[in-house]
Design a protein around this motif. Structure first.
Motif: not given
Length: 254
Positions: A224-236
């Motif tokens: 719990n040291a980060s508030g960043s969240i990587a999210r898949v948003v599509g495909k190139e």
């Protein structure tokens, strides 16, 4: 709302996952911890490649992107970075685009339905990623699945223990969620092997240590040291790579 943990991408595929569900992918040591750190450092976008060949071809098609990745904990020849969250945490990645391929983690995103919400989870961003997943699942009245990247298709203790912790967080925030028995199993393992002691029992941790990257293990055990969240948003379309962006930029959707 239901909560399920898949111990490997193959388990997730066998369960015939639903497009409308929210998926949290875990490759604790080290891909999803690295992704979280990359966005902490200001990166604009990450393109996840299933294979090394895909990553190299994409880098040729799209010069200017940083080429990052590993196989079996070792950096790849000609790549700008490996898959080290400790190294990324000391790098200025402001507005950078990165191509990333890893032994297990990046592949796990491909095992989830193509149009589903896919998030990168780890100890490092546990509270943030679980809160986001719950908010999205409530919004679309769907279930949550946690997918462990596993190790070469086999059960990985580190991913499962982390899944147990994330499940605990989800149940704390949503006490009436209905847990599958996989949740009970993973939470039990978290009680038996909490960080930082967990690392002593994990083959993946030993591989990383043997590669001279022991600082990564300490980093991956932080909670719990980060508030960043990587999210898949599509495909190139041009490269076929999955596109990940910081989920916090998309909070307006919730």
């Amino acid at each position: 709302m239901k909560l399920h943990i898949h111990m490997s991408p193959a388990d997730a595929l066998a369960a015939q996952p639903a497009d409308e569900d929210v998926y949290i992918v875990i490759d604790l040591i080290r891909a999803t911890t690295a992704l979280t750190t990359i966005f902490d450092q200001g990166a604009k976008r990450v393109f996840a490649a299933d294979t090394v060949e895909q990553a190299r071809e994409a880098a040729q098609l799209k010069p200017g992107r940083l080429l990052c990745g590993e196989r079996h904990a070792r950096a790849l020849p000609g790549f700008d970075y490996g898959n080290s969250p400790a190294q990324f945490s000391h790098s200025d990645l402001s507005n950078q685009e990165l191509i990333l391929t890893t032994t297990n983690g990046t592949r796990a995103f491909y095992a989830c339905p193509e149009h589903s919400v896919r998030l990168a989870g780890c100890f490092y961003n546990a509270q943030a990623v679980t809160a986001y997943a719950l908010a999205y699942a409530r919004r679309q009245d769907s279930n949550i699945s946690i997918v462990c990247a596993a190790e070469n298709g086999n059960f990985a203790l580190d991913d499962t223990v982390c899944a147990g912790y994330l499940a605990q967080e989800i149940q704390r925030q949503q006490p009436d969620i209905i847990p599958h028995e996989s949740v009970t199993a993973a939470r039990g393992l978290y009680q038996l092997y909490p960080p930082p002691g967990l690392a002593a029992y994990c083959h993946s941790a030993q591989q990383v240590i043997d590669s001279g990257l022991g600082a990564d293990i300490d980093f991956c055990m932080r909670q719990n040291a980060s508030g960043s969240i990587a999210r898949v948003v599509g495909k190139e379309p041009e490269t076929g790579l999955l596109i990940l962006e910081p989920a916090l930029k998309l909070q307006a959707e919730i």
